[in-house]
Design a protein around this motif. Structure first.
Motif, PDB file in Angstrom:
ATOM      1  N   ILE A   1      -7.696   3.401   1.131  1.00  0.00           N
ATOM      2  CA  ILE A   1      -7.770   2.738   2.578  1.00  0.00           C
ATOM      3  C   ILE A   1      -6.655   2.884   3.145  1.00  0.00           C
ATOM      4  O   ILE A   1      -5.529   2.375   2.984  1.00  0.00           O
ATOM      5  CB  ILE A   1      -7.685   0.959   1.983  1.00  0.00           C
ATOM      6  CG1 ILE A   1      -8.769   0.635   0.982  1.00  0.00           C
ATOM      7  CG2 ILE A   1      -7.910   0.190   3.317  1.00  0.00           C
ATOM      8  CD1 ILE A   1      -9.021  -0.457   0.510  1.00  0.00           C
TER       9      ILE A   1
ATOM     10  N   ASP B   1      -7.034   2.142   8.917  1.00  0.00           N
ATOM     11  CA  ASP B   1      -7.975   1.045   8.354  1.00  0.00           C
ATOM     12  C   ASP B   1      -7.294  -0.329   8.446  1.00  0.00           C
ATOM     13  O   ASP B   1      -7.798  -1.464   7.999  1.00  0.00           O
ATOM     14  CB  ASP B   1      -8.472   1.348   7.064  1.00  0.00           C
ATOM     15  CG  ASP B   1      -9.250   2.797   6.892  1.00  0.00           C
ATOM     16  OD1 ASP B   1      -9.905   2.911   8.028  1.00  0.00           O
ATOM     17  OD2 ASP B   1      -9.216   3.333   5.760  1.00  0.00           O
ATOM     18  N   TYR B   2      -6.149  -0.439   8.966  1.00  0.00           N
ATOM     19  CA  TYR B   2      -5.616  -1.666   9.245  1.00  0.00           C
ATOM     20  C   TYR B   2      -4.920  -1.382  10.871  1.00  0.00           C
ATOM     21  O   TYR B   2      -4.726  -0.476  11.178  1.00  0.00           O
ATOM     22  CB  TYR B   2      -4.393  -2.026   8.614  1.00  0.00           C
ATOM     23  CG  TYR B   2      -4.447  -2.324   6.957  1.00  0.00           C
ATOM     24  CD1 TYR B   2      -4.785  -3.422   6.594  1.00  0.00           C
ATOM     25  CD2 TYR B   2      -4.552  -1.301   6.102  1.00  0.00           C
ATOM     26  CE1 TYR B   2      -5.076  -3.756   5.034  1.00  0.00           C
ATOM     27  CE2 TYR B   2      -4.694  -1.677   4.762  1.00  0.00           C
ATOM     28  CZ  TYR B   2      -5.073  -2.890   4.215  1.00  0.00           C
ATOM     29  OH  TYR B   2      -5.377  -2.961   2.894  1.00  0.00           O
TER      30      TYR B   2
ATOM     31  N   GLY C   1      -6.829  -9.939   8.476  1.00  0.00           N
ATOM     32  CA  GLY C   1      -5.893  -9.790   7.384  1.00  0.00           C
ATOM     33  C   GLY C   1      -5.151 -10.962   7.158  1.00  0.00           C
ATOM     34  O   GLY C   1      -4.911 -12.063   7.800  1.00  0.00           O
TER      35      GLY C   1
ATOM     36  N   THR D   1       0.837  -1.002  -0.032  1.00  0.00           N
ATOM     37  CA  THR D   1      -0.102  -0.071   0.012  1.00  0.00           C
ATOM     38  C   THR D   1       0.896   1.266   0.158  1.00  0.00           C
ATOM     39  O   THR D   1       2.102   1.258  -0.507  1.00  0.00           O
ATOM     40  CB  THR D   1      -0.857  -0.088   1.399  1.00  0.00           C
ATOM     41  OG1 THR D   1      -1.840   1.108   1.361  1.00  0.00           O
ATOM     42  CG2 THR D   1      -0.302  -0.036   2.358  1.00  0.00           C
TER      43      THR D   1
ATOM     44  N   LYS E   1      -8.437  -5.484   9.336  1.00  0.00           N
ATOM     45  CA  LYS E   1      -8.906  -4.696   8.412  1.00  0.00           C
ATOM     46  C   LYS E   1     -10.102  -4.243   8.663  1.00  0.00           C
ATOM     47  O   LYS E   1     -11.254  -5.014   8.875  1.00  0.00           O
ATOM     48  CB  LYS E   1      -8.601  -5.157   7.002  1.00  0.00           C
ATOM     49  CG  LYS E   1      -8.772  -4.489   5.682  1.00  0.00           C
ATOM     50  CD  LYS E   1      -8.535  -4.807   4.343  1.00  0.00           C
ATOM     51  CE  LYS E   1      -8.850  -3.813   3.349  1.00  0.00           C
ATOM     52  NZ  LYS E   1      -8.866  -4.637   1.924  1.00  0.00           N
TER      53      LYS E   1
END
Length: 590
Positions: free
Chosen positions: A47, A52-53, A125, A41, A109
């Motif tokens: 995201i 968001d993780y 995840g 990423t 996630k």
């Protein structure tokens, strides 16, 4: 055969998917970095890799258990490459005991999962469930290196203590410049601080980044360490504040995305500070911007900011979290956090940090400000101490005594620091104002310590060169560093200070302080020398009598009276010189 090849291929893919590197010395109090290959990423991905993780790793060894938050690390080498994208995710862990440790990964996630209270319904995840073991040995570090001492933690006394060697901590530190991290060679940082005068203090073999960057700030830390200073105070965010040059985000007005390479370079600096014995007094906001995040509340922005700070830096063995400089509402800073906001933020940070690092808060300068801001915090078990600012430096001793006693009565013993003196235009003046520095020695440094305070940091007033916002040369206060060290060194060498109590009434001389453990040791500070009498009416022990020079340090000195017997008021004789400040040390004979 085809099935076997497919099976081998699947195993290989799974291995690559879940592979990790373990870097660092596998020793107690040393940083061990676990780097995992996860989602590929980038910092600006819709995201959000920060929000968001959620990476958490649980480390266990017998009864010891730590749940450590992790973070997005771009390509895993961003301090050097300036990378903003990649598939590396990292956790930094510092073990507190030897032996075999087990780790297990949680990787989730979902929208805002990094700051969610309930994480039970988020998607798991690709790293989730990974586990392994590693073995940890004893540290081989010695001397001032914080890895030789262990984690600095609050205790039930009024002092912090290193968890490893059990040494209690007295602070002698630099409070200026508050925008230390506004250093021009950190990525994404305005070109302000260069610290050129300290480039010569950088030593061959010291850390750098991107070839030759960092010599000024690394050299400055070497200089402070060489003077016996053990703590450095700095902001991690001054957006809309005084300096407007320090922030952890990708942009000054971003709140949800972090500059991975800049934060990795901060980590290089902090690791070096560990090595040279400097505790990091991290101030998370200032009075001008304390309502910048979530309008002062602890919601998504503030929670994410604190989580990133904790994930990236809480592992260091010398960390102090200061929840805000000059926190509160006053006539010249009318927009500030309320009591409710302040308590909410303090309690959140305490619950977030897995290591139990010190949580403090810095005050506004007046006694009225202290009453309004500090009183509601008494007995709050998430707050470990107060970082006081006072307008009139002559109030140091009384302020320390007052709030030390108040915290005792509340049932939560605070560390009481004096971290900024007024008036704001002066603070501690440069070395060409020795008379003012002598006043600081008497009425600030020794005044705090003899009242049972935990130490001081020195602020540089804005009307003088090398001040709180433009300091480029810490040698401008070379003399004050020496005098600070003479005080902290005396306490460390000669006093069981964590067991002592202030008791000024035992001495008959005006402008004197007494700090004592009855039946064991007495320390008396005389601002102007003299011939003190100590009331030992209720203590019949015999004591040796020695003198210490707070102006030049060095060895203890002796005068005609070398021993006294208690059970009465005893004369300690005349100080080695009159009209100078001296310390008298009485220790029980064996």
């Amino acid at each position: 055969m085809k099935k076997i090849l497919i099976l081998l291929l699947c195993n290989l893919l799974c291995y690559n998917l879940f592979s990790q590197d373990i870097n660092g010395e596998l020793k107690v109090w040393h940083t061990i970095a676990f780097t995992f290959e996860g989602p590929d990423t980038f910092e600006e991905n819709p995201i959000n890799p920060f929000l968001d993780y959620r990476l958490d790793v649980t480390f266990t060894n017998g009864d010891e258990k730590f749940i450590i938050p992790g973070f997005y690390a771009a390509d895993g080498n961003a301090a050097e490459t300036q990378a903003t994208k990649g598939n590396k995710w990292r956790v930094r862990f510092v073990p507190n005991i030897t032996g075999e440790w087990h780790y297990k990964v949680s990787f989730l996630k979902g929208e805002n999962c990094a700051v969610a209270n309930d994480i039970s319904n988020f998607e798991k995840g690709i790293l989730d469930g990974k586990e392994g073991t590693f073995k940890v040995k004893q540290s081989d570090k010695k001397g001032i290196d914080l890895r030789a001492k262990g984690r600095l933690k609050p205790t039930n006394s009024h002092y912090l203590q290193f968890e490893g060697n059990k040494e209690y901590f007295i602070k002698g530190g630099a409070n200026s410049p508050e925008d230390l991290l506004g250093y021009h060679e950190f990525d994404g940082t305005p070109d302000k601080h260069h610290f050129k005068s300290h480039i010569g203090d950088w030593n061959k073999g010291d850390v750098l980044w991107q070839g030759n960057k960092g010599k000024g700030i690394i050299g400055a830390m070497n200089y402070l360490s060489s003077k016996g200073i053990n703590t450095v105070y700095f902001l991690t965010m001054n957006v809309m504040g005084d300096g407007k040059n320090v922030w952890p985000w990708t942009k000054a007005h971003e709140r949800y995305r972090f500059d991975v390479s800049k934060l990795a370079q901060w980590e290089v600096l902090f690791s070096h500070m560990d090595k040279v014995g400097l505790v990091k007094h991290i101030v998370t906001q200032e009075t001008e911007n304390e309502c910048l995040l979530d309008m002062g509340y602890t919601a998504i922005q503030r929670k994410l900011y604190y989580r990133e700070l904790v994930a990236r830096f809480a592992h260091h063995p010398g960390i102090i979290w200061n929840m805000g400089e000059e926190n509160g509402i006053t006539n010249w800073s009318p927009v500030g956090q309320t009591e409710k906001m302040r308590i909410q933020m303090i309690e959140y940070m305490k619950s977030l940090d897995p290591y139990g690092n010190m949580v403090a808060i810095h005050t506004l300068p007046s006694q009225k400000d202290h009453k309004n801001t500090v009183t509601p915090l008494l007995a709050n078990h998430s707050l470990d101490g107060i970082s006081f600012q006072i307008h009139d430096l002559h109030h140091t001793h009384s302020t320390t005594l007052k709030w030390r006693e108040a915290s005792e009565k509340s049932g939560k013993n605070w560390v009481i620091w004096l971290d900024e003196i007024g008036p704001a235009g002066k603070g501690v003046l440069p070395d060409n104002y020795p008379a003012q520095q002598d006043t600081v020695r008497k009425d600030v440094i020794w005044a705090n310590l003899m009242a049972g305070g935990g130490g001081v940091e020195h602020y540089f007033g804005y009307k003088y060169p090398n001040n709180d916002l433009n300091c480029e040369d810490w040698r401008s206060r070379d003399r004050i560093w020496d005098m600070t060290f003479y005080a902290t060194d005396f306490f460390q060498k000669y006093l069981p200070f964590n067991e002592m109590e202030p008791n000024d009434g035992l001495v008959d001389i005006k402008d004197s302080y007494c700090f004592a453990k009855a039946g064991e040791v007495y320390s008396i500070y005389l601002k102007n020398g003299g011939q003190p009498t100590l009331d030992l009416s209720t203590d019949e022990q015999e004591y040796t009598v020695a003198w210490y020079n707070p102006r030049v340090g060095g060895k203890l000195e002796f005068t005609k009276i070398k021993r006294v017997k208690g059970g009465k008021k005893v004369s300690l004789g005349a100080s080695p010189t009159l009209n100078d400040d001296w310390v008298v040390l009485l220790r029980k004979t064996k």
